[in-house]
Motif scaffolding. Structure first.
Motif, mmCIF file in Angstrom:
data_model
loop_
_atom_site.group_PDB
_atom_site.id
_atom_site.type_symbol
_atom_site.label_atom_id
_atom_site.label_comp_id
_atom_site.label_asym_id
_atom_site.label_seq_id
_atom_site.Cartn_x
_atom_site.Cartn_y
_atom_site.Cartn_z
ATOM 1 N N ASN A 59 -9.928 -27.824 20.165
ATOM 2 C CA ASN A 59 -9.343 -26.587 20.644
ATOM 3 C C ASN A 59 -8.233 -26.156 19.686
ATOM 4 O O ASN A 59 -7.504 -26.984 19.163
ATOM 5 C CB ASN A 59 -8.755 -26.805 22.041
ATOM 6 N N ARG A 60 -8.118 -24.864 19.443
ATOM 7 C CA ARG A 60 -7.057 -24.346 18.571
ATOM 8 C C ARG A 60 -5.980 -23.719 19.440
ATOM 9 O O ARG A 60 -6.125 -22.602 19.930
ATOM 10 C CB ARG A 60 -7.617 -23.314 17.577
ATOM 11 N N PHE A 61 -4.887 -24.455 19.667
ATOM 12 C CA PHE A 61 -3.816 -23.948 20.505
ATOM 13 C C PHE A 61 -3.140 -22.738 19.864
ATOM 14 O O PHE A 61 -3.021 -22.636 18.642
ATOM 15 C CB PHE A 61 -2.765 -25.033 20.746
ATOM 16 N N TYR A 62 -2.703 -21.835 20.728
ATOM 17 C CA TYR A 62 -1.938 -20.677 20.281
ATOM 18 C C TYR A 62 -0.628 -21.149 19.655
ATOM 19 O O TYR A 62 0.108 -21.953 20.239
ATOM 20 C CB TYR A 62 -1.659 -19.758 21.469
ATOM 21 N N GLN A 63 -0.323 -20.666 18.459
ATOM 22 C CA GLN A 63 0.907 -21.031 17.763
ATOM 23 C C GLN A 63 1.640 -19.752 17.334
ATOM 24 O O GLN A 63 1.160 -19.011 16.482
ATOM 25 C CB GLN A 63 0.582 -21.892 16.529
ATOM 26 N N TYR A 74 -5.943 -26.102 28.498
ATOM 27 C CA TYR A 74 -4.900 -25.616 27.595
ATOM 28 C C TYR A 74 -3.561 -26.127 28.109
ATOM 29 O O TYR A 74 -2.782 -25.410 28.729
ATOM 30 C CB TYR A 74 -4.919 -24.095 27.532
ATOM 31 N N LEU A 75 -3.327 -27.406 27.874
ATOM 32 C CA LEU A 75 -2.090 -28.044 28.330
ATOM 33 C C LEU A 75 -1.212 -28.335 27.117
ATOM 34 O O LEU A 75 -1.434 -29.292 26.396
ATOM 35 C CB LEU A 75 -2.400 -29.341 29.091
ATOM 36 N N SER A 91 -7.681 -30.898 22.319
ATOM 37 C CA SER A 91 -6.834 -30.635 21.154
ATOM 38 C C SER A 91 -6.781 -31.895 20.303
ATOM 39 O O SER A 91 -7.127 -32.988 20.774
ATOM 40 C CB SER A 91 -5.419 -30.260 21.605
ATOM 41 N N PRO A 92 -6.330 -31.803 19.056
ATOM 42 C CA PRO A 92 -6.234 -32.990 18.209
ATOM 43 C C PRO A 92 -4.873 -33.680 18.308
ATOM 44 O O PRO A 92 -4.557 -34.527 17.485
ATOM 45 C CB PRO A 92 -6.430 -32.406 16.803
ATOM 46 N N ARG A 129 -3.493 -36.331 33.228
ATOM 47 C CA ARG A 129 -3.846 -35.001 33.752
ATOM 48 C C ARG A 129 -5.260 -34.615 33.344
ATOM 49 O O ARG A 129 -6.034 -34.080 34.142
ATOM 50 C CB ARG A 129 -2.847 -33.951 33.257
ATOM 51 N N TYR A 130 -5.608 -34.864 32.090
ATOM 52 C CA TYR A 130 -6.958 -34.560 31.619
ATOM 53 C C TYR A 130 -7.988 -35.344 32.425
ATOM 54 O O TYR A 130 -9.013 -34.797 32.849
ATOM 55 C CB TYR A 130 -7.094 -34.902 30.132
ATOM 56 N N LEU A 131 -7.724 -36.614 32.624
ATOM 57 C CA LEU A 131 -8.667 -37.457 33.356
ATOM 58 C C LEU A 131 -8.768 -37.034 34.818
ATOM 59 O O LEU A 131 -9.858 -37.063 35.401
ATOM 60 C CB LEU A 131 -8.234 -38.925 33.253
#
Length: 329
Positions: free
Chosen positions: A195-199, A133-134, A170-171, A149-151
């Motif tokens: 992933n559905r980020f908090y908005q 969750y970045l 995330s998309p 960072r993901y890698l």
């Protein structure tokens, strides 16, 4: 009817997977989901911040000399606080179920990712889903740095554990396809899209941020549908579809574009645990209607690589829709 599929190298009886949610905190729910047809279950995420906050609070009480509070805690505080309850949840769920149990990990530091991943493997999880969750709200952070960072997280965890590792994405990458390709080359065992980020929203009456999380709806299927169709057959990693699953129709659509499994939680929270059986039976009915003998018969048949109608996935179709007026206002 052969519903079998493979995900993260695991043999599953069907492609229906329960995505991470509080539902799996209750062992009775997990047993019922298995009885109703779930082929695997993802436990809710363990958050590094929660673990560290718990440890900090215990140590604060000790430092303040609160002898009554201290009497409740063992001598080795840090070893017993934090992930202990989550690890016990993994053990109890594995013992209670025959289907694979996938742990979900949300870390913030390299040490956090690797330490907790190791403990999750030791607790008996069949696989780990990295819930990265970045949210790059730091405008100085470049797209290249975000991807790195993901890698780096994937590399660190893969070096630490031997069980399969998936990553929930995330998309919002500038090039989703290239990011997935890079993760695939780095050895990820599976990707979960998306992933559905908090908005946050705003309460105009109270003038404060509204902190809630809306359940997904079937209209959200379109973005992951596009990218799964694009990636299917082009990567070695498994592909899990997530978001927008409300009926068996969405499950079948995801399979048609090439998903190995289809995850859902929102539908179960809306309609109850037993709705998993509705999805399971609906999948069988959908396959029978199409005279398919197995999930494999339809998987990927409408992926970008399998269809001759590439315009349906690309810019030209967008132009035709606008010029023809065939869109919903």
């Amino acid at each position: 009817m052969n519903l079998a599929t493979r995900y993260l190298g695991l043999d599953l009886k069907n492609p229906l997977v329960v995505s991470a949610s509080p539902l799996a905190l209750d062992l009775g729910n997990s047993r019922r989901l298995e009885d109703c047809g779930a082929a695997a279950i993802v436990l809710p995420s363990i958050f590094q911040e929660d673990i560290e906050n718990e440890i900090d609070e215990i140590e604060r009480l000790v430092c303040e000399g609160n002898s009554e509070a201290f009497s409740y805690f063992p001598a080795n505080i840090s070893a017993n606080a934090g992930p202990k309850n989550y690890l016990e949840l993994i053990r109890r769920t594995r013992d209670a179920l025959e289907i694979p149990v996938i742990a979900s990990l949300n870390g913030t530091t390299r040490t956090g990712w690797t330490d907790y991943a190791t403990q999750i493997e030791q607790a008996g999880a069949n696989a780990i889903e990295l819930n990265v969750y970045l949210l790059p709200t730091d405008i100085e952070l470049t797209g290249t740095e975000v991807e790195a960072r993901y890698l780096a997280i994937l590399d660190a965890v893969k070096e630490t554990v031997s069980i399969p590792v998936s990553m929930k994405l995330s998309p919002y990458f500038s090039s989703v396809g290239n990011m997935v390709k890079s993760l695939d080359q780095a050895g990820v065992d599976g990707v979960v899209l998306f992933n559905r980020f908090y908005q946050p929203d705003i309460d105009l009456e109270e003038l404060k941020l509204v902190r809630d999380l809306k359940l997904s709806h079937k209209g959200e299927i379109r973005l992951p549908l596009l990218w799964i169709a694009t990636l299917a057959g082009k990567i070695k990693a498994s592909i899990a579809a997530s978001s927008g699953v409300q009926t068996a129709a969405e499950v079948v659509k995801y399979l048609f574009v090439g998903a190995d499994v289809v995850m859902t939680t929102s539908a179960l929270m809306r309609h109850g645990i037993d709705y998993m059986k509705t999805l399971h039976d609906g999948l069988i009915a959908e396959l029978k209607e199409r005279e398919a003998d197995s999930v494999a018969d339809i998987r990927g048949r409408m992926s970008r690589g399998a269809t001759s109608d590439l315009a349906a996935f690309d810019r030209v179709n967008y132009i035709r829709i606008l010029r023809g007026g065939a869109y919903n206002a």
